[in-house]
Design a protein around this motif. Structure first.
Motif, PDB file in Angstrom:
ATOM      1  N   THR A   1      -6.947  -1.078  -2.929  1.00  0.00           N
ATOM      2  CA  THR A   1      -5.933  -0.295  -3.646  1.00  0.00           C
ATOM      3  C   THR A   1      -5.829   1.121  -3.100  1.00  0.00           C
ATOM      4  O   THR A   1      -4.988   1.895  -3.546  1.00  0.00           O
ATOM      5  CB  THR A   1      -6.267  -0.230  -5.140  1.00  0.00           C
ATOM      6  OG1 THR A   1      -7.587   0.325  -5.293  1.00  0.00           O
ATOM      7  CG2 THR A   1      -6.208  -1.603  -5.772  1.00  0.00           C
ATOM      8  N   GLY A   2      -6.684   1.455  -2.122  1.00  0.00           N
ATOM      9  CA  GLY A   2      -6.643   2.789  -1.527  1.00  0.00           C
ATOM     10  C   GLY A   2      -5.409   2.957  -0.666  1.00  0.00           C
ATOM     11  O   GLY A   2      -4.747   2.000  -0.273  1.00  0.00           O
ATOM     12  N   GLY A   3      -5.106   4.175  -0.330  1.00  0.00           N
ATOM     13  CA  GLY A   3      -3.921   4.472   0.466  1.00  0.00           C
ATOM     14  C   GLY A   3      -4.126   4.206   1.946  1.00  0.00           C
ATOM     15  O   GLY A   3      -5.241   3.976   2.412  1.00  0.00           O
ATOM     16  N   SER A   4      -3.030   4.231   2.678  1.00  0.00           N
ATOM     17  CA  SER A   4      -3.031   3.993   4.120  1.00  0.00           C
ATOM     18  C   SER A   4      -2.381   5.172   4.812  1.00  0.00           C
ATOM     19  O   SER A   4      -1.739   6.008   4.183  1.00  0.00           O
ATOM     20  CB  SER A   4      -2.262   2.713   4.450  1.00  0.00           C
ATOM     21  OG  SER A   4      -2.829   1.606   3.798  1.00  0.00           O
ATOM     22  N   ARG A   5      -2.546   5.208   6.139  1.00  0.00           N
ATOM     23  CA  ARG A   5      -1.940   6.272   6.934  1.00  0.00           C
ATOM     24  C   ARG A   5      -1.095   5.638   8.036  1.00  0.00           C
ATOM     25  O   ARG A   5      -1.567   4.747   8.747  1.00  0.00           O
ATOM     26  CB  ARG A   5      -3.020   7.165   7.525  1.00  0.00           C
ATOM     27  CG  ARG A   5      -3.817   7.911   6.470  1.00  0.00           C
ATOM     28  CD  ARG A   5      -4.881   8.812   7.077  1.00  0.00           C
ATOM     29  NE  ARG A   5      -5.989   8.079   7.686  1.00  0.00           N
ATOM     30  CZ  ARG A   5      -7.068   7.676   7.010  1.00  0.00           C
ATOM     31  NH1 ARG A   5      -7.168   7.902   5.713  1.00  0.00           N
ATOM     32  NH2 ARG A   5      -8.036   7.046   7.647  1.00  0.00           N
TER      33      ARG A   5
ATOM     34  N   THR B   1      -5.402   1.193   7.476  1.00  0.00           N
ATOM     35  CA  THR B   1      -5.308   0.649   6.126  1.00  0.00           C
ATOM     36  C   THR B   1      -6.571  -0.107   5.729  1.00  0.00           C
ATOM     37  O   THR B   1      -7.182  -0.772   6.573  1.00  0.00           O
ATOM     38  CB  THR B   1      -4.076  -0.276   5.996  1.00  0.00           C
ATOM     39  OG1 THR B   1      -4.016  -0.779   4.673  1.00  0.00           O
ATOM     40  CG2 THR B   1      -4.106  -1.410   6.988  1.00  0.00           C
ATOM     41  N   PRO B   2      -6.950  -0.028   4.460  1.00  0.00           N
ATOM     42  CA  PRO B   2      -8.072  -0.835   3.987  1.00  0.00           C
ATOM     43  C   PRO B   2      -7.682  -2.303   3.772  1.00  0.00           C
ATOM     44  O   PRO B   2      -8.543  -3.129   3.506  1.00  0.00           O
ATOM     45  CB  PRO B   2      -8.466  -0.163   2.665  1.00  0.00           C
ATOM     46  CG  PRO B   2      -7.235   0.530   2.203  1.00  0.00           C
ATOM     47  CD  PRO B   2      -6.500   0.926   3.442  1.00  0.00           C
TER      48      PRO B   2
ATOM     49  N   THR C   1       0.834  -1.188   0.000  1.00  0.00           N
ATOM     50  CA  THR C   1       0.000   0.000   0.000  1.00  0.00           C
ATOM     51  C   THR C   1       0.871   1.241   0.000  1.00  0.00           C
ATOM     52  O   THR C   1       2.001   1.218   0.485  1.00  0.00           O
ATOM     53  CB  THR C   1      -0.953   0.008   1.219  1.00  0.00           C
ATOM     54  OG1 THR C   1      -1.817   1.149   1.137  1.00  0.00           O
ATOM     55  CG2 THR C   1      -0.208   0.040   2.533  1.00  0.00           C
TER      56      THR C   1
ATOM     57  N   THR D   1     -12.400   1.982   5.836  1.00  0.00           N
ATOM     58  CA  THR D   1     -13.195   1.615   4.674  1.00  0.00           C
ATOM     59  C   THR D   1     -12.525   2.129   3.410  1.00  0.00           C
ATOM     60  O   THR D   1     -11.813   3.133   3.422  1.00  0.00           O
ATOM     61  CB  THR D   1     -14.615   2.202   4.776  1.00  0.00           C
ATOM     62  OG1 THR D   1     -14.515   3.622   4.886  1.00  0.00           O
ATOM     63  CG2 THR D   1     -15.345   1.629   5.971  1.00  0.00           C
ATOM     64  N   GLY D   2     -12.768   1.416   2.343  1.00  0.00           N
ATOM     65  CA  GLY D   2     -12.216   1.803   1.056  1.00  0.00           C
ATOM     66  C   GLY D   2     -11.715   0.595   0.309  1.00  0.00           C
ATOM     67  O   GLY D   2     -11.618  -0.504   0.854  1.00  0.00           O
ATOM     68  N   PRO D   3     -11.377   0.789  -0.962  1.00  0.00           N
ATOM     69  CA  PRO D   3     -10.856  -0.339  -1.749  1.00  0.00           C
ATOM     70  C   PRO D   3      -9.460  -0.731  -1.263  1.00  0.00           C
ATOM     71  O   PRO D   3      -8.741   0.083  -0.685  1.00  0.00           O
ATOM     72  CB  PRO D   3     -10.821   0.209  -3.170  1.00  0.00           C
ATOM     73  CG  PRO D   3     -10.691   1.691  -3.012  1.00  0.00           C
ATOM     74  CD  PRO D   3     -11.450   2.032  -1.754  1.00  0.00           C
TER      75      PRO D   3
END
Length: 151
Positions: free
Chosen positions: A123-127, A91-92, A75, A119-121
């Motif tokens: 392929t979405g980003g993480s923090r 993370t998603p 990610t 929530t999210g796909p």
């Protein structure tokens, strides 16, 4: 320009090696003399060593990823809330909250973290927390790609 000239010269020198009489007899390809068999002694195996060619070394040396069955995926991570203390990743990729690890391949460092699902796909980003970013030696102002593992 100098590197190109050196490379061309090296290739031209190496290409002519087969024509030099001293290099025609390759010690690593020597044939062994035939052995005679004696009835009282067993036949010994003849081992002919083969030349080993080292693989080309990459410009950047990185440690291989650890073997783990809990690999969640890769990610792109940004800096999370700097006021929130601790070692965590939002993370998603995580389906449930739990313990895990984050690995930054460019530095080869790995940190144990709390996995916080968002929530999210996938392929979405993480923090990432500020503490984790610092321990991973990841740039705080960039978007590093990290590997996420569950424990």
């Amino acid at each position: 320009m100098n590197k190109i000239v050196i490379a061309v010269l090296a290739l031209s020198v190496v290409s002519g090696c087969e024509q030099l009489p001293i290099l025609k007899d390759k010690p690593w390809q020597r044939k062994t003399a035939p052995t005679t068999q004696v009835a009282a002694q067993p036949e010994a195996e003849v081992v002919v060593p083969t030349p080993e060619v080292a693989p080309p070394t990459p410009d950047v040396v990185t440690a291989p990823p650890p073997v783990s069955s809990g690999f969640l995926g890769k990610t792109v991570a940004s800096l999370g809330d700097p006021a929130k203390d601790g070692f965590w990743i939002e993370t998603p990729l995580a389906m449930t909250a739990g313990k895990g690890r984050v690995r930054y391949p460019k530095s080869g460092r790995e940190v144990k973290v709390d996995l916080i699902p968002i929530t999210g796909p996938a392929t979405g980003g993480s923090r990432l927390s500020l503490a984790v970013m610092r321990l991973l030696d990841a740039p705080l102002t960039a978007l590093p790609e990290v590997e996420v593992y569950s424990d």
